[in-house]
Design an enzyme around this catalytic site. Structure first.
Site, short mmCIF file in Angstrom:
data_model
loop_
_atom_site.label_atom_id
_atom_site.label_comp_id
_atom_site.label_asym_id
_atom_site.label_seq_id
_atom_site.Cartn_x
_atom_site.Cartn_y
_atom_site.Cartn_z
N HIS A 84 0.86 -1.19 0.00
CA HIS A 84 0.00 0.00 0.00
C HIS A 84 0.90 1.24 0.00
O HIS A 84 1.71 1.42 0.91
CB HIS A 84 -0.89 -0.03 1.25
CG HIS A 84 -1.85 1.11 1.35
ND1 HIS A 84 -3.17 1.00 0.96
CD2 HIS A 84 -1.70 2.37 1.81
CE1 HIS A 84 -3.79 2.15 1.17
NE2 HIS A 84 -2.92 2.99 1.69
N HIS B 116 -0.13 2.67 11.76
CA HIS B 116 0.78 3.79 11.53
C HIS B 116 0.87 4.69 12.74
O HIS B 116 -0.12 4.91 13.45
CB HIS B 116 0.25 4.60 10.33
CG HIS B 116 1.18 5.66 9.84
ND1 HIS B 116 2.54 5.50 9.74
CD2 HIS B 116 0.94 6.92 9.40
CE1 HIS B 116 3.09 6.59 9.25
NE2 HIS B 116 2.14 7.48 9.05
N GLU C 44 -3.23 14.19 11.28
CA GLU C 44 -4.11 13.75 10.21
C GLU C 44 -5.57 13.99 10.60
O GLU C 44 -6.11 13.32 11.48
CB GLU C 44 -3.89 12.26 9.92
CG GLU C 44 -2.47 11.92 9.47
CD GLU C 44 -2.30 10.43 9.19
OE1 GLU C 44 -3.31 9.71 9.18
OE2 GLU C 44 -1.15 10.00 8.99
N HIS D 292 -6.24 12.07 14.04
CA HIS D 292 -5.18 11.25 14.60
C HIS D 292 -3.96 12.14 14.77
O HIS D 292 -3.35 12.57 13.79
CB HIS D 292 -4.88 10.06 13.69
CG HIS D 292 -6.08 9.16 13.50
ND1 HIS D 292 -6.41 8.60 12.29
CD2 HIS D 292 -7.02 8.75 14.38
CE1 HIS D 292 -7.50 7.87 12.42
NE2 HIS D 292 -7.90 7.96 13.68
N HIS E 2 -2.86 4.54 14.76
CA HIS E 2 -4.16 4.39 14.14
C HIS E 2 -4.02 3.42 12.97
O HIS E 2 -2.91 3.05 12.58
CB HIS E 2 -4.70 5.74 13.65
CG HIS E 2 -3.77 6.49 12.76
ND1 HIS E 2 -2.70 7.22 13.25
CD2 HIS E 2 -3.72 6.62 11.41
CE1 HIS E 2 -2.05 7.78 12.24
NE2 HIS E 2 -2.65 7.42 11.12
#
Length: 437
Positions: free
Chosen positions: A291, A334, A340, A364, A370
């Site tokens: 990803h 992460h 974020e 976050h 998260h």
């Protein structure tokens, strides 16, 4: 969009436009002649220092019926009590936060200005360094009122209801799944036809730019040709009292004048408002494994003085194909040195299809962990990895910042939309570790 909305295309281009009702209005060969055509006033709006490098120098010349200086003195404006940049009013909170959809106004008329609410932010407008995240919750048009932001730029993301925006540069219509950027100092008024809701990213430091493409090459992501700037349009309208509301050093002020400020008959320059349709985004992604980092989905960025580090990025997660092999396809778990803030325009976000709803949000904070909830993790870990569509019928986005953002009292308490059970979506994640296979 109809004949009322006409646009010039290109990002950061130098445009020249005049209202077709008054042709041959732009001065020829100079910016400020002794007498402007049709008895207009020449006024420059600067978006950068006069001596900024040419590649970063932004300004526009406006030819208007009256100069914008014709107004009474400013005084404090007492509306929009939850719109501010007091980042110390609430104790710090590093927890993962998720808001249910913010309530639309009921029982009274609330326009765009009085419907502004600040959720979080950081920095100081006086030092021209910082970022803020707001929502607007309104149900009525601005009548004989205009707004401008002395502190920075607004990037506006409608979620429910279309916005009809009149600016000094012309008229813009913005629908959900489109964005509009109103840059520092530009006067505008917003009309809505019913309950309307959306998100705003405000930056103090700089202006938004297209991200560099690097190895991607010359094309991809948000292409410059898809950005739209309004053509010149004016109204010559006298009124008893037209209110000009200014955001200055984090506070609101109001002055009055006896005419509409939208009296620019012609203009030229490269400092303009502009809109963009998120459906025009050319998505880049992996076709082998893993990803990719969300930076490949950046639409616009406001860079800091540190190379490669943004005061704020505007990132989207549009419909796309997922074809990666032998890999966990959703976002990975992460911890990030950036803040974020996520919002959802419509649909359901792939990593949390249950509790994250359109018109809501999540935050976050720096280094707070998260990632996908249990259902997403288990499903993606055991899925048959065939090519599949991701996010069809969905548009989510992220405001990402290198600054550590504080949540306001309204965001933490007053709005009563903070989901106290958000943390529970990770509590059922199981231990799969085995010493031997």
């Amino acid at each position: 969009m109809g004949s009322d909305y006409k646009y010039l295309t290109g990002f950061g281009s130098h445009f020249s436009t005049e209202d077709p009702r008054c042709p041959d209005t732009l001065p020829v060969g100079q910016n400020s002649p002794q007498k402007c055509p049709r008895g207009l006033y020449a006024e420059q709006l600067s978006g950068s220092a006069f001596t900024a490098p040419r590649t970063e120098n932004t300004r526009s010349w406006l030819y208007r019926i009256r100069p914008s200086v014709v107004h009474t003195p400013f005084s404090r404006y007492n509306g929009a009590p939850h719109f501010h940049d007091n980042w110390s009013e609430q104790p710090p909170d590093p927890n993962q936060m998720r808001w249910m959809p913010f309530d639309l106004p009921t029982g009274g008329q609330v326009d765009f200005i009085d419907g502004l609410h600040t959720i979080c932010g950081a920095g100081d407008a006086r030092g021209r360094h910082g970022v803020a995240v707001h929502v607007y919750l309104c149900n009525a048009p601005m009548r004989d009122r205009a707004f401008y932001n002395s502190d920075g730029d607004f990037l506006i993301v409608p979620q429910q209801g279309s916005l009809d925006i009149v600016t000094e540069f012309g008229r813009i219509r913005v629908d959900p799944n489109e964005i509009v950027v109103i840059q520092q100092g530009m006067r505008f008024a917003v009309s809505v036809t019913g309950p309307s809701r959306g998100y705003i990213l405000e930056v103090y430091d700089n202006h938004f730019k297209l991200p560099d493409l690097g190895p991607i090459g010359a094309n991809g992501l948000a292409n410059p040709r898809d950005f739209k700037t309004p053509v010149a349009w004016f109204e010559d309208r006298d009124v008893e009292s037209f209110k000009i509301i200014s955001k200055y050093q984090g506070s609101l002020f109001v002055a009055t004048q006896k005419h509409s400020p939208f009296d620019v008959v012609a203009w030229h320059g490269n400092y303009t408002p502009y809109k963009y349709n998120l459906a025009d985004y050319m998505t880049i992604n992996s076709v082998s494994f893993d990803h990719c980092d969300p930076s490949i989905f950046t639409v616009l960025t406001c860079p800091s003085s540190r190379p490669g580090t943004a005061i704020a990025d505007f990132v989207i997660f549009p419909p796309r194909w997922s074809v990666q092999e032998h890999t966990f396809r959703p976002p990975y778990y992460h911890r990030n040195c950036m803040s974020e803030f996520m919002g959802l325009i419509y649909g359901s976000y792939e990593a949390k299809e249950g509790g994250f709803r359109p018109g809501g949000a999540s935050l976050h904070s720096m280094m707070t962990p998260h990632g996908p909830d249990m259902q997403c993790f288990e499903g993606a870990s055991n899925a048959n990895l065939v090519p599949q569509r991701v996010a069809d019928g969905t548009q989510s986005f992220m405001f990402e910042s290198s600054l550590s953002m504080a949540v306001t009292k309204w965001g933490a308490e007053t709005c009563q939309k903070l989901d106290a059970k958000y943390y529970e979506c990770w509590q059922m994640l199981q231990k799969h570790f085995k010493i031997t296979e």
